[in-house]
Write an enzyme that holds these catalytic residues in place. Structure first.
Site, mmCIF file in Angstrom:
data_model
loop_
_atom_site.group_PDB
_atom_site.id
_atom_site.type_symbol
_atom_site.label_atom_id
_atom_site.label_comp_id
_atom_site.label_asym_id
_atom_site.label_seq_id
_atom_site.Cartn_x
_atom_site.Cartn_y
_atom_site.Cartn_z
ATOM 1 N N CYS A 415 0.827 -1.211 0.000
ATOM 2 C CA CYS A 415 0.000 0.000 0.000
ATOM 3 C C CYS A 415 0.858 1.257 0.000
ATOM 4 O O CYS A 415 0.445 2.295 -0.525
ATOM 5 C CB CYS A 415 -0.958 -0.006 1.183
ATOM 6 S SG CYS A 415 -0.152 -0.236 2.787
ATOM 7 N N HIS A 865 -1.244 0.949 7.353
ATOM 8 C CA HIS A 865 -1.806 1.044 6.005
ATOM 9 C C HIS A 865 -1.692 2.474 5.479
ATOM 10 O O HIS A 865 -1.817 3.439 6.243
ATOM 11 C CB HIS A 865 -3.275 0.620 6.046
ATOM 12 C CG HIS A 865 -3.889 0.448 4.693
ATOM 13 N ND1 HIS A 865 -3.322 -0.307 3.699
ATOM 14 C CD2 HIS A 865 -5.043 0.945 4.155
ATOM 15 C CE1 HIS A 865 -4.088 -0.287 2.618
ATOM 16 N NE2 HIS A 865 -5.127 0.475 2.877
#
Length: 905
Positions: A415, A865
């Protein structure tokens, strides 16, 4: 068997058979067949397929000509007495029995060896896959894969005609399949997030180009060589998948080195099965049992105010007893118990945990789980505030499809890469370089034999994948296709999998080559460095230069003399001055409430937390403000002193990237994420930050380095070191960076560090007297080498000093600074007019508009994330891996990286 047929313009047809059989031509004139002797001339027109020529012949009743063509037109001119000349055209098409054609091309088929890289999941020049409409074609000679629209390019480039065709079709997924609640922070693994991914059925065939002649597979009629080659390909692990691990969780827990010989103190402590309480406060949850002395103490205080009061870690600091287990996580499954090693600073496995617990009278078989493990608590926190805010969870986000709105599939802790490249490929410089001005075919033609290792090819492929819109289409379930209008809000795209791009961009970086989570900032800098190298320093072609700008530091020594240092950078890294918070009254009330709840043994809820709000303007002003430099070595005073440093920009880039230093180091080198909001406006003006350069009347510090006596005393500024360590650099490397930049500041130290990461002596410990001298004193032999190149000695010394003693870099420095001298480099001219160093840099006014945000959720840049929000077509869009949708409430206050676009030239 080859079969030849033709159609003539006089309506007659015939059939010919044989390997190189004669072509029998019959002519028909004015309703009668010609049998009299004639002389004819045959000419052959075949275009690219010409591999021979027909010969002229004289016959009585037919023309016999050898043919070895695929497709051609035959023109026959016949002269007949009393009739004249007539021209006849025959279109001749050759077809071949598929097996014969395959046998004739067996020399172009190879059986892969274990060392061969086999691509079978992703096209080399596009993001077509076996799931694509045309499937995937694997070259049985090179083992490269191509989509249907691109395999012809490879055939014409290499001449390889035999391919394995793989096609996958979706299986139906039961509508009532329940979604599972995640138990680990992971995707695509047991216990991770359930993506409800469908299954696929796979079919195979052999295809022979250029006519795409198919043969079924498996088939016993196929030559053994082909069967062996295909079997090896299908059984092999694809090169695209070898480095994949679709998980965000940390590496598997390792056995602690302290577990086997753990010393346990027999002090009569017996732990009851319940009713635990911290020995130093009233906390009854988040309790840890020290496995050496049996002390029960509360855990660390979390960034949001929850957790314990740090009594367990304080106890370790006092006693150095290494292992503790979290009470409430102990069950019959001892491996699931949360054991923490303080000296190893991570959760570990204790193979002798049952024995260690029994020492204090604990029967683990009778205990039940009542507490979250550290990993579970992190997951719970991530799936609550930060996680939901950054990803806009709970919001009705309408998906967006089309050019520029293509998602990137998370291929395992990727990510950080996805969020960064989404923003970068939304800039005009990268769009122009790798999409508008370069086609896939052109990039493929320029690429080497293996396009998977060519950065230019993979950048172009990524740009076309993201920007063309080809892969940004709704992926409806079969039962949704009948009613597209009602399904649009629930449909999602499959996105593209950037496996080859990650492989080539990370080839020179061991961390980015791994499957661990990485810092988006570090990746952004590495990415731009690789792009700059790939473009050979050609400013006209290099899109990375749109991010580059100059920084000038002015250092005022206590002697009254000044020094100017210049450097180039891609990011402006900003400290967050918490004392500039605009909601101090609310913060004061919150701290009172938290103190009351702590006294009562209660925790603060997420809704009650108040976070400091700091204006971005305060962060920018803090960058330009004067900063004291302690332990600065003054070449005028010949000793260490305190100096004042101010910084300014010598140029304003097309795209300004602001890095917010949200991660700092607490006591004991414990990283902490600042729980703070940054109030970021849509427009900023940084015109006041332009450097004024050397002013008249200023006396420059003399050039020089510490003498041997003072160099022995020069140490690293721990404040600089701690800030660098918080960014993920090794402590030793950070110390060397601070020493070699004379403790001037974090920016200078980080710039030195990034330039010397590959030095052979970077990991050699610093010994007394060698902290600075061994790394900074210029080797006379290096000076002599540059002098032998024709450079003056003072310029050679200055270049070696600026490049850290690297002759290659020093040579580049000299050529990039043709007007440089020792005095002129210390006394730089005003940067309102670009110096030779800044000639190739973009520049303009100081007004910028916010166009992109990279946000982070998690306790460290190396876990959690990353998500991107980008301003496109007048609206904010969220790019959360493969999910792309209209943003309702972009988290502007929570950005880690902010991307601004300059408004005026």
């Amino acid at each position: 068997m080859r079969v030849y047929s033709y159609a003539s313009n006089d309506g007659r047809n015939t059939l010919f058979t044989g390997w190189k059989t004669a072509l029998l031509l019959f002519f028909h004139f004015t309703n009668r067949t010609l049998f009299s002797p004639i002389s004819i001339t045959l000419s052959f027109i075949t275009g690219d397929l010409l591999s021979g020529c027909l010969t002229a012949a004289t016959i009585h009743d037919s023309v016999t000509v050898e043919v070895d063509q695929v497709c051609c037109s035959v023109f026959v001119t016949a002269s007949v007495s009393g009739v004249g000349e007539r021209v006849f055209e025959f279109s001749v098409t050759m077809t071949t029995e598929p097996l014969d054609l395959l046998r004739s091309n067996l020399s172009r088929v190879r059986i892969p060896e274990p060392t061969n890289r086999i691509y079978k999941h992703e096209c080399c020049v596009s993001f077509d896959s076996p799931k694509s409409e045309g499937g995937l074609f694997i070259d049985l000679n090179t083992f490269l894969a191509f989509g249907k629209d691109y395999v012809g390019w490879n055939y014409h480039k290499t001449g390889n005609p035999v391919y394995l065709h793989i096609k996958q079709t979706k299986k139906l997924v039961p509508e009532d399949r329940p979604s599972k609640k995640p138990t680990i922070l992971a995707i695509g693994v047991d216990g991770g997030f359930d993506n409800n991914q469908p299954g696929y059925e796979e079919t195979h065939s052999i295809v022979i180009l250029p006519d795409y002649v198919p043969l079924p597979f498996p088939s016993v009629e196929l030559p053994e060589k082909v069967r062996l080659a295909v079997d090896a390909i299908l059984l092999a692990e694809g090169a695209e998948r070898k480095e994949q691990l679709a998980a965000w969780t940390a590496d598997k827990k390792q056995v602690s080195v302290y577990a086997t010989n753990l010393n346990q103190i027999d002090n009569g402590v017996v732990i009851p099965p319940s009713g635990w309480k911290c020995a130093k406060c009233e906390k009854t949850d988040n309790l840890w049992l020290n496995l050496t002395d049996g002390m029960i103490l509360c855990g660390r205080k979390n960034w949001d105010g929850s957790g314990g009061n740090n009594h367990a870690i304080d106890h370790y600091q006092e006693t150095r007893y290494p292992l503790a287990v979290k009470l409430g996580t102990i069950t019959t499954d001892l491996e699931a118990a949360d054991v923490f090693s303080y000296p190893e600073d991570e959760s570990v496995l204790d193979p002798q945990l049952a024995q260690h617990l029994a020492f204090f009278g604990i029967d683990f078989s009778s205990l039940q789980k009542t507490e979250m493990t550290t990993a579970e608590r992190e997951l719970d926190q991530n799936t609550n505030f930060d996680w939901n805010r950054i990803q806009e969870s709970g919001q009705e986000v309408d998906p967006i499809f089309g050019p520029g709105y293509t998602g990137l599939v998370n291929i395992g802790n990727s990510c950080y890469m996805a969020a960064t490249v989404q923003v970068v490929f939304s800039t005009t410089s990268f769009i122009s370089r790798y999409y508008s001005n370069q086609s896939l075919k052109k990039a493929f033609e320029l690429s080497p034999a293996d396009p998977t290792v060519d950065l230019n090819m993979q950048l172009t492929k990524l740009a076309h994948g993201l920007l063309s819109g080809k892969y940004s289409v709704p992926a409806f379930e079969d039962n949704e296709k009948e009613n597209v209008a009602t399904s649009t809000t629930t449909a999602k795209q499959e996105g593209i999998r950037p496996n080859m791009f990650k492989s080539v961009i990370a080839a020179s970086h061991p961390e980015f080559s791994s499957v661990r989570q990485q810092d988006a900032l570090e990746f952004f800098l590495h990415f731009l460095d690789q792009v700059e190298r790939a473009n050979g320093g050609t400013s006209e072609m290099d899109p990375s230069r749109s991010f580059k700008f100059g920084i000038e530091d002015r250092i005022l020594c206590s002697s009254g003399k000044v020094a100017y240092n210049r450097r180039h950078d891609y990011i402006l890294s900003l400290n967050i001055p918490l004392h500039e918070a605009t909601n101090k009254d609310e913060l004061e009330s919150f701290h009172k409430l938290k103190a009351e709840k702590v006294a009562e043994g209660k925790e603060i809820t997420g809704d009650e937390i108040v976070r400091p709000r700091v204006p971005l303007e305060a962060c920018l002003a803090n960058f330009s403000a004067a900063e004291e430099i302690h332990d600065f070595y003054s070449t005028a005073l010949k000793t260490k002193t305190t100096a004042l440093k101010t910084a300014g920009l010598t140029s304003f880039p097309d795209y300004l990237v602001l890095h917010m230093r949200r991660f700092v180091m607490e006591a004991g080198w414990v990283p902490k994420k600042l729980d703070v909001y940054i109030d970021v406006p849509d427009m900023i003006d940084i015109s006041y930050m332009r450097s004024q350069g050397h002013q008249s009347g200023e006396e420059l510090l003399p050039d020089g380095v510490p003498d041997e006596e003072n160099s022995n005393k020069l140490g690293a500024n721990e404040e600089i070191v701690s800030q660098l360590v918080s960014m993920g650099f090794k402590h030793l490397h950070c110390q060397k960076a601070a020493i070699n930049t004379l403790n001037v500041g974090v920016e200078e130290a980080m710039n030195w560090l990034l330039s010397h990461m590959d030095d052979p002596d970077i990991d050699i410990p610093i010994s007394d007297g060698h902290g600075y001298e061994a790394l900074t004193i210029i080797d006379q032999s290096q000076v002599d080498t540059l002098i032998s190149f024709g450079f003056q000695e003072d310029i050679a010394r200055k270049a070696l000093k600026a490049s850290g003693g690297d002759i290659g870099k020093a040579t580049d420095w000299i050529f990039n600074n043709p007007d440089a001298s020792v005095s002129s480099m210390d006394a730089a001219t005003s940067t309102t007019k670009s110096t030779p160093n800044d000639v190739s840099l973009p520049d303009g006014g100081g007004r910028y508009r916010l166009m992109g945000i990279v946000s982070h959720s998690g306790t460290s840049t190396h876990c959690g994330h990353y998500v991107a929000h980008i301003l496109k077509d007048g609206r904010w869009v969220i790019f959360n891996d493969d999910k792309v949708g209209a943003s309702i409430n972009p988290p502007k206050e929570m950005g880690y990286l902010y991307f601004f676009q300059r408004l005026d030239g």
